[in-house]
Write a protein that holds these residues in place. Structure first.
Motif, PDB file in Angstrom:
ATOM      1  N   PRO A  58       0.862  -1.398  -0.219  1.00  0.00           N
ATOM      2  CA  PRO A  58       0.437   0.182   0.169  1.00  0.00           C
ATOM      3  C   PRO A  58       0.612   1.733  -0.094  1.00  0.00           C
ATOM      4  CG  PRO A  58       0.009  -0.841   2.041  1.00  0.00           C
ATOM      5  CD  PRO A  58       0.660  -1.560   1.488  1.00  0.00           C
ATOM      6  N   PRO A  59       0.535   2.686  -0.382  1.00  0.00           N
ATOM      7  CA  PRO A  59       1.114   3.442  -0.447  1.00  0.00           C
ATOM      8  C   PRO A  59       1.408   3.672   0.855  1.00  0.00           C
ATOM      9  CG  PRO A  59      -1.256   3.962  -0.804  1.00  0.00           C
ATOM     10  CD  PRO A  59      -1.085   2.506  -0.432  1.00  0.00           C
ATOM     11  N   ASP A  60       2.482   4.621   1.181  1.00  0.00           N
ATOM     12  CA  ASP A  60       3.514   5.390   2.130  1.00  0.00           C
ATOM     13  C   ASP A  60       2.680   6.738   2.625  1.00  0.00           C
ATOM     14  OD1 ASP A  60       4.415   5.362   5.142  1.00  0.00           O
ATOM     15  OD2 ASP A  60       6.193   6.573   4.003  1.00  0.00           O
ATOM     16  N   VAL A  61       0.995   6.537   2.650  1.00  0.00           N
ATOM     17  CA  VAL A  61       0.363   7.760   3.559  1.00  0.00           C
ATOM     18  C   VAL A  61       0.771   7.923   4.934  1.00  0.00           C
ATOM     19  CG1 VAL A  61      -2.114   8.947   3.770  1.00  0.00           C
ATOM     20  CG2 VAL A  61      -1.762   7.048   1.805  1.00  0.00           C
ATOM     21  N   ARG A  62       0.608   9.506   5.662  1.00  0.00           N
ATOM     22  CA  ARG A  62       1.368   9.968   6.066  1.00  0.00           C
ATOM     23  C   ARG A  62       0.147  11.465   6.709  1.00  0.00           C
ATOM     24  NH1 ARG A  62       6.973   8.382   7.902  1.00  0.00           N
ATOM     25  NH2 ARG A  62       7.608   6.747   6.556  1.00  0.00           N
ATOM     26  N   ALA A  63       0.373  11.217   7.898  1.00  0.00           N
ATOM     27  CA  ALA A  63      -0.353  12.075   8.469  1.00  0.00           C
ATOM     28  C   ALA A  63       0.723  14.002   7.953  1.00  0.00           C
ATOM     29  CB  ALA A  63      -0.762  12.840  10.211  1.00  0.00           C
ATOM     30  N   GLY A  64      -0.212  14.641   7.553  1.00  0.00           N
ATOM     31  CA  GLY A  64       0.066  16.350   7.290  1.00  0.00           C
ATOM     32  C   GLY A  64       1.826  15.917   5.973  1.00  0.00           C
ATOM     33  N   SER A  65       1.403  14.248   5.601  1.00  0.00           N
ATOM     34  CA  SER A  65       1.907  14.440   4.014  1.00  0.00           C
ATOM     35  C   SER A  65       1.687  15.163   2.517  1.00  0.00           C
ATOM     36  CB  SER A  65       2.175  13.223   3.150  1.00  0.00           C
ATOM     37  OG  SER A  65       1.554  12.489   3.792  1.00  0.00           O
ATOM     38  N   ARG A  66       1.424  15.368   1.550  1.00  0.00           N
ATOM     39  CA  ARG A  66       1.201  16.522   0.868  1.00  0.00           C
ATOM     40  C   ARG A  66       1.130  15.208  -0.066  1.00  0.00           C
ATOM     41  NH1 ARG A  66      -0.931  20.919   0.170  1.00  0.00           N
ATOM     42  NH2 ARG A  66      -0.963  20.483  -2.041  1.00  0.00           N
ATOM     43  N   TRP A  67      -0.778  14.833  -1.267  1.00  0.00           N
ATOM     44  CA  TRP A  67      -0.380  13.950  -2.779  1.00  0.00           C
ATOM     45  C   TRP A  67      -1.215  14.815  -3.422  1.00  0.00           C
ATOM     46  CZ3 TRP A  67       0.061   8.675  -2.478  1.00  0.00           C
ATOM     47  CH2 TRP A  67       1.062   8.489  -1.223  1.00  0.00           C
ATOM     48  N   GLU A  68      -0.842  14.244  -4.514  1.00  0.00           N
ATOM     49  CA  GLU A  68      -1.263  14.349  -5.881  1.00  0.00           C
ATOM     50  C   GLU A  68      -1.930  13.232  -6.267  1.00  0.00           C
ATOM     51  OE1 GLU A  68      -0.778  16.748  -9.821  1.00  0.00           O
ATOM     52  OE2 GLU A  68       0.413  17.149  -8.549  1.00  0.00           O
ATOM     53  N   LEU A  69      -3.142  13.148  -6.935  1.00  0.00           N
ATOM     54  CA  LEU A  69      -3.243  12.180  -7.366  1.00  0.00           C
ATOM     55  C   LEU A  69      -4.994  12.264  -8.398  1.00  0.00           C
ATOM     56  CD1 LEU A  69      -5.678  11.169  -4.747  1.00  0.00           C
ATOM     57  CD2 LEU A  69      -3.549  10.660  -3.434  1.00  0.00           C
ATOM     58  N   ASP A  70      -5.271  11.189  -8.454  1.00  0.00           N
ATOM     59  CA  ASP A  70      -6.072  11.120  -9.658  1.00  0.00           C
ATOM     60  C   ASP A  70      -7.013   9.996  -9.014  1.00  0.00           C
ATOM     61  OD1 ASP A  70      -4.297  10.426 -12.686  1.00  0.00           O
ATOM     62  OD2 ASP A  70      -5.388  12.080 -11.745  1.00  0.00           O
ATOM     63  N   ALA A  71      -8.592  10.027  -8.562  1.00  0.00           N
ATOM     64  CA  ALA A  71      -9.584   9.460  -7.573  1.00  0.00           C
ATOM     65  C   ALA A  71     -10.256   9.553  -8.212  1.00  0.00           C
ATOM     66  CB  ALA A  71      -9.455   9.907  -6.359  1.00  0.00           C
ATOM     67  N   ARG A  72     -11.586   8.377  -7.859  1.00  0.00           N
ATOM     68  CA  ARG A  72     -12.800   8.542  -8.593  1.00  0.00           C
ATOM     69  C   ARG A  72     -13.744   8.873  -7.935  1.00  0.00           C
ATOM     70  NH1 ARG A  72     -13.699   3.546 -11.760  1.00  0.00           N
ATOM     71  NH2 ARG A  72     -12.447   4.811 -13.696  1.00  0.00           N
ATOM     72  N   LEU A  73     -14.665   9.535  -8.050  1.00  0.00           N
ATOM     73  CA  LEU A  73     -15.297  10.881  -7.428  1.00  0.00           C
ATOM     74  C   LEU A  73     -16.722  10.136  -7.122  1.00  0.00           C
ATOM     75  CD1 LEU A  73     -15.246  13.767  -7.828  1.00  0.00           C
ATOM     76  CD2 LEU A  73     -14.088  12.704  -6.281  1.00  0.00           C
ATOM     77  N   ARG A  74     -17.566   9.943  -5.735  1.00  0.00           N
ATOM     78  CA  ARG A  74     -18.550   8.918  -5.233  1.00  0.00           C
ATOM     79  C   ARG A  74     -19.321   9.259  -3.848  1.00  0.00           C
ATOM     80  NH1 ARG A  74     -18.626   3.600  -2.371  1.00  0.00           N
ATOM     81  NH2 ARG A  74     -17.009   3.359  -1.242  1.00  0.00           N
ATOM     82  N   ALA A  75     -20.435   9.549  -4.014  1.00  0.00           N
ATOM     83  CA  ALA A  75     -21.087  10.477  -2.853  1.00  0.00           C
ATOM     84  C   ALA A  75     -20.946   9.298  -1.760  1.00  0.00           C
ATOM     85  CB  ALA A  75     -22.332  10.933  -3.164  1.00  0.00           C
ATOM     86  N   ARG A  76     -21.264   9.679  -0.344  1.00  0.00           N
ATOM     87  CA  ARG A  76     -21.186   8.699   0.607  1.00  0.00           C
ATOM     88  C   ARG A  76     -22.930   8.872   0.875  1.00  0.00           C
ATOM     89  NH1 ARG A  76     -17.372   9.394   5.294  1.00  0.00           N
ATOM     90  NH2 ARG A  76     -18.722   7.026   5.898  1.00  0.00           N
ATOM     91  N   GLU A  77     -23.250   7.626   1.585  1.00  0.00           N
ATOM     92  CA  GLU A  77     -24.596   7.443   1.447  1.00  0.00           C
ATOM     93  C   GLU A  77     -25.246   8.181   2.672  1.00  0.00           C
ATOM     94  OE1 GLU A  77     -26.243   3.220   1.953  1.00  0.00           O
ATOM     95  OE2 GLU A  77     -25.380   2.761   0.049  1.00  0.00           O
ATOM     96  N   THR A  78     -23.675   8.411   3.462  1.00  0.00           N
ATOM     97  CA  THR A  78     -24.356   9.701   4.531  1.00  0.00           C
ATOM     98  C   THR A  78     -24.064  11.356   4.245  1.00  0.00           C
ATOM     99  OG1 THR A  78     -22.187   9.503   5.492  1.00  0.00           O
ATOM    100  CG2 THR A  78     -23.227   8.035   6.150  1.00  0.00           C
ATOM    101  N   GLY A  79     -23.888  10.899   3.019  1.00  0.00           N
ATOM    102  CA  GLY A  79     -23.581  12.816   2.847  1.00  0.00           C
ATOM    103  C   GLY A  79     -22.035  13.190   2.583  1.00  0.00           C
ATOM    104  N   GLY A  80     -21.419  12.296   2.793  1.00  0.00           N
ATOM    105  CA  GLY A  80     -19.910  13.306   2.948  1.00  0.00           C
ATOM    106  C   GLY A  80     -19.548  12.398   1.479  1.00  0.00           C
TER     107      GLY A  80
END
Length: 87
Positions: A58-80
């Motif tokens: 998995p990617p090494d994601v850390r709090a405070g790090s900056r990322w640039e990525l492509d993402a597929r958007l979808r609404a969550r059922e909770t409204g998020g």
């Protein structure tokens, strides 16, 4: 999330704002989107999930790090908002 963005891939840049959560199949975290994003996303906090299999680290994601990525958007059922980098 406006319906016009639902299911679309977008390029996002932002900062990880909390500690990523990891399990056997995914890493998920919250990220604040930079101000140069599309209007509907600008400055928003979104939840991202990166799914992987056991053969791929998995990617090494850390709090405070900056990322640039492509993402597929979808609404969550909770409204998020949920995004799946890499589709």
């Amino acid at each position: 999330l406006p319906l016009a963005l639902e299911g679309h891939d977008v390029r996002l840049r932002g900062r990880v704002i909390d500690l990523p959560q990891r399990d056997a199949r995914r890493v998920h975290w919250r990220m604040r989107i930079d101000d140069d994003a599309p209007n509907a996303l600008r400055g928003r906090v979104v939840r991202l999930a990166w799914y992987h299999d056991a053969k791929v680290a998995p990617p090494d994601v850390r709090a405070g790090s900056r990322w640039e990525l492509d993402a597929r958007l979808r609404a969550r059922e909770t409204g998020g908002l949920s995004m799946l980098p890499g589709g």
